[in-house]
Design a protein around this motif. Structure first.
Motif, mmCIF file in Angstrom:
data_model
loop_
_atom_site.group_PDB
_atom_site.id
_atom_site.type_symbol
_atom_site.label_atom_id
_atom_site.label_comp_id
_atom_site.label_asym_id
_atom_site.label_seq_id
_atom_site.Cartn_x
_atom_site.Cartn_y
_atom_site.Cartn_z
ATOM 1 N N THR A 44 0.852 -1.185 0.000
ATOM 2 C CA THR A 44 0.000 0.000 0.000
ATOM 3 C C THR A 44 0.892 1.240 0.000
ATOM 4 N N PRO A 45 0.670 2.186 -0.913
ATOM 5 C CA PRO A 45 1.527 3.384 -0.973
ATOM 6 C C PRO A 45 1.522 4.148 0.339
ATOM 7 N N ILE A 46 2.696 4.689 0.702
ATOM 8 C CA ILE A 46 2.815 5.473 1.926
ATOM 9 C C ILE A 46 1.896 6.689 1.898
ATOM 10 N N ARG A 47 1.621 7.210 0.695
ATOM 11 C CA ARG A 47 0.734 8.386 0.609
ATOM 12 C C ARG A 47 -0.675 8.073 1.121
ATOM 13 N N ASP A 48 -1.041 6.770 1.133
ATOM 14 C CA ASP A 48 -2.325 6.370 1.718
ATOM 15 C C ASP A 48 -2.135 6.118 3.209
ATOM 16 N N PHE A 49 -1.600 7.128 3.907
ATOM 17 C CA PHE A 49 -1.184 6.963 5.300
ATOM 18 C C PHE A 49 -2.342 6.544 6.201
ATOM 19 N N LYS A 50 -3.540 7.012 5.877
ATOM 20 C CA LYS A 50 -4.681 6.689 6.732
ATOM 21 C C LYS A 50 -4.942 5.185 6.780
ATOM 22 N N THR A 51 -4.523 4.464 5.734
ATOM 23 C CA THR A 51 -4.697 3.013 5.723
ATOM 24 C C THR A 51 -3.863 2.350 6.807
ATOM 25 N N TYR A 52 -2.721 2.966 7.137
ATOM 26 C CA TYR A 52 -1.822 2.396 8.135
ATOM 27 C C TYR A 52 -2.226 2.727 9.568
ATOM 28 N N VAL A 53 -3.014 3.766 9.751
ATOM 29 C CA VAL A 53 -3.343 4.205 11.112
ATOM 30 C C VAL A 53 -4.814 4.024 11.461
ATOM 31 N N ASN A 54 -5.656 3.783 10.467
ATOM 32 C CA ASN A 54 -7.074 3.564 10.736
ATOM 33 C C ASN A 54 -7.266 2.128 11.234
ATOM 34 N N PRO A 55 -7.767 1.909 12.463
ATOM 35 C CA PRO A 55 -7.918 0.558 13.003
ATOM 36 C C PRO A 55 -8.755 -0.364 12.123
ATOM 37 N N GLU A 56 -9.680 0.194 11.360
ATOM 38 C CA GLU A 56 -10.530 -0.627 10.505
ATOM 39 C C GLU A 56 -9.824 -1.063 9.225
ATOM 40 N N LEU A 57 -8.676 -0.452 8.914
ATOM 41 C CA LEU A 57 -7.972 -0.734 7.657
ATOM 42 C C LEU A 57 -6.585 -1.337 7.874
ATOM 43 N N LEU A 58 -6.224 -1.633 9.127
ATOM 44 C CA LEU A 58 -4.871 -2.059 9.444
ATOM 45 C C LEU A 58 -4.447 -3.335 8.713
ATOM 46 N N SER A 59 -5.414 -4.192 8.369
ATOM 47 C CA SER A 59 -5.071 -5.468 7.750
ATOM 48 C C SER A 59 -4.935 -5.384 6.236
ATOM 49 N N ILE A 60 -5.121 -4.197 5.659
ATOM 50 C CA ILE A 60 -5.012 -4.055 4.205
ATOM 51 C C ILE A 60 -3.558 -4.025 3.738
ATOM 52 N N PRO A 61 -2.655 -3.247 4.379
ATOM 53 C CA PRO A 61 -1.254 -3.268 3.941
ATOM 54 C C PRO A 61 -0.593 -4.620 4.230
ATOM 55 N N GLN A 62 0.638 -4.758 3.754
ATOM 56 C CA GLN A 62 1.417 -5.970 4.030
ATOM 57 C C GLN A 62 1.892 -5.902 5.485
#
Length: 281
Positions: free
Chosen positions: A65-83
């Motif tokens: 997941t691109p770093i620019r999609d930072f909210k994906t890394y910090v949103n508890p509901e999306l934490l399992s999307i990145p590697q």
């Protein structure tokens, strides 16, 4: 990749000097982090009614997941999307722990690459029948073909190439501050595990994003550094290499069709961890 496995194994067991970590026995820990992965070229065999062929030395990449999609890394509901990497462990000795882990990597065979193919493909395959593009019909002996994702093959383990493992980890102290508030440990570990991928595969234009299944197994070695900021908080940077065999990859979504492959991986990850003090008895 095989040479890297040998080097890691040699370094893991050739060093026999152990330095004692204090007050670790009986403690628990959990870690959460994210990874980047690379893969050796792989032979991938596809089998079903009317076909049995192998792609030789197919190239694949990870899909972070691109770093620019930072909210994906910090949103508890999306934490399992990145590697991601999740591990939980227990210190059986001050310098030795056992852990369970889930490494969520992603593996995508590069579309439109030219690969050499061996085996055969009939004009109609699978059950019920799939009509094959004539460009991919015949008997092949290292014949170069293009991996057209719509007409021939598309394969990815992006939800994901999941390695569920049990690991044994040894810790060697490299630095300890005078007041023991900061310390650096060298981690070395070995693990075995199962592969539970969710594979999105299309063969001759037919396929689906299949559900997770127990598709194979493997073994891994790792080495890294653990930065202890306090008795509770630490951060790990780790390099892991592994050899895995997948013998039951779901493809078209039909029970008569499947794929097989061996995957050698190299993974780098960083993870934040917390220690929970337990009984040392």
């Amino acid at each position: 990749m095989k040479k890297a496995l040998f080097i890691a194994l040699f370094s893991l067991f050739s060093l026999t000097s152990f330095s004692q970590q204090t007050n670790k026995k009986g403690s628990y820990y959990i870690t959460w982090g994210y990874n980047r992965s690379s893969y050796a070229n792989s032979d991938i065999r596809f089998v079903g009614p009317g076909y049995d062929f192998t792609l030789l030395n197919a190239k694949a990449l990870d899909f972070p997941t691109p770093i620019r999609d930072f909210k994906t890394y910090v949103n508890p509901e999306l934490l399992s999307i990145p590697q991601f990497n999740f591990h939980a462990g227990y210190f059986i000795k001050d310098n030795l722990s056992i852990s369970i882990g889930w490494d969520h990597m992603k593996y995508v065979v590069t579309d439109d690459q030219i690969v050499r193919v061996t085996g055969f493909i009939n004009p109609q395959t699978s059950t019920p029948a799939i009509t094959v593009n004539p460009a991919y019909v015949g008997t092949f002996n290292q014949t170069p073909l293009e991996l057209d994702p719509d007409e021939f093959v598309h394969l990815e383990h992006t939800d994901g190439y999941n390695y569920a493992s049990i690991e044994i980890e040894h810790y060697k102290s490299l630095f300890q501050s005078k007041k023991s508030r900061f310390a650096i440990d060298w981690i070395r570990g070995v693990g075995i595990g199962a592969l539970v991928p969710r594979s999105d595969v299309h063969v001759f234009g037919v396929g689906k994003n299949n559900y997770w299944n127990l598709a194979g197994g493997g073994a891994s070695l790792k080495t890294g550094l653990k930065f202890n900021f306090s008795k509770l908080l630490f951060f790990e940077t780790t390099i892991k290499t592994g050899a895995t065999k997948l013998w039951d990859i779901r493809t078209t979504g039909r029970s008569v069709d499947h794929a097989e492959q061996a995957i050698y991986f190299m993974e780098f990850y960083g993870a934040l961890g917390f220690t929970i003090k337990g009984s040392s008895k």
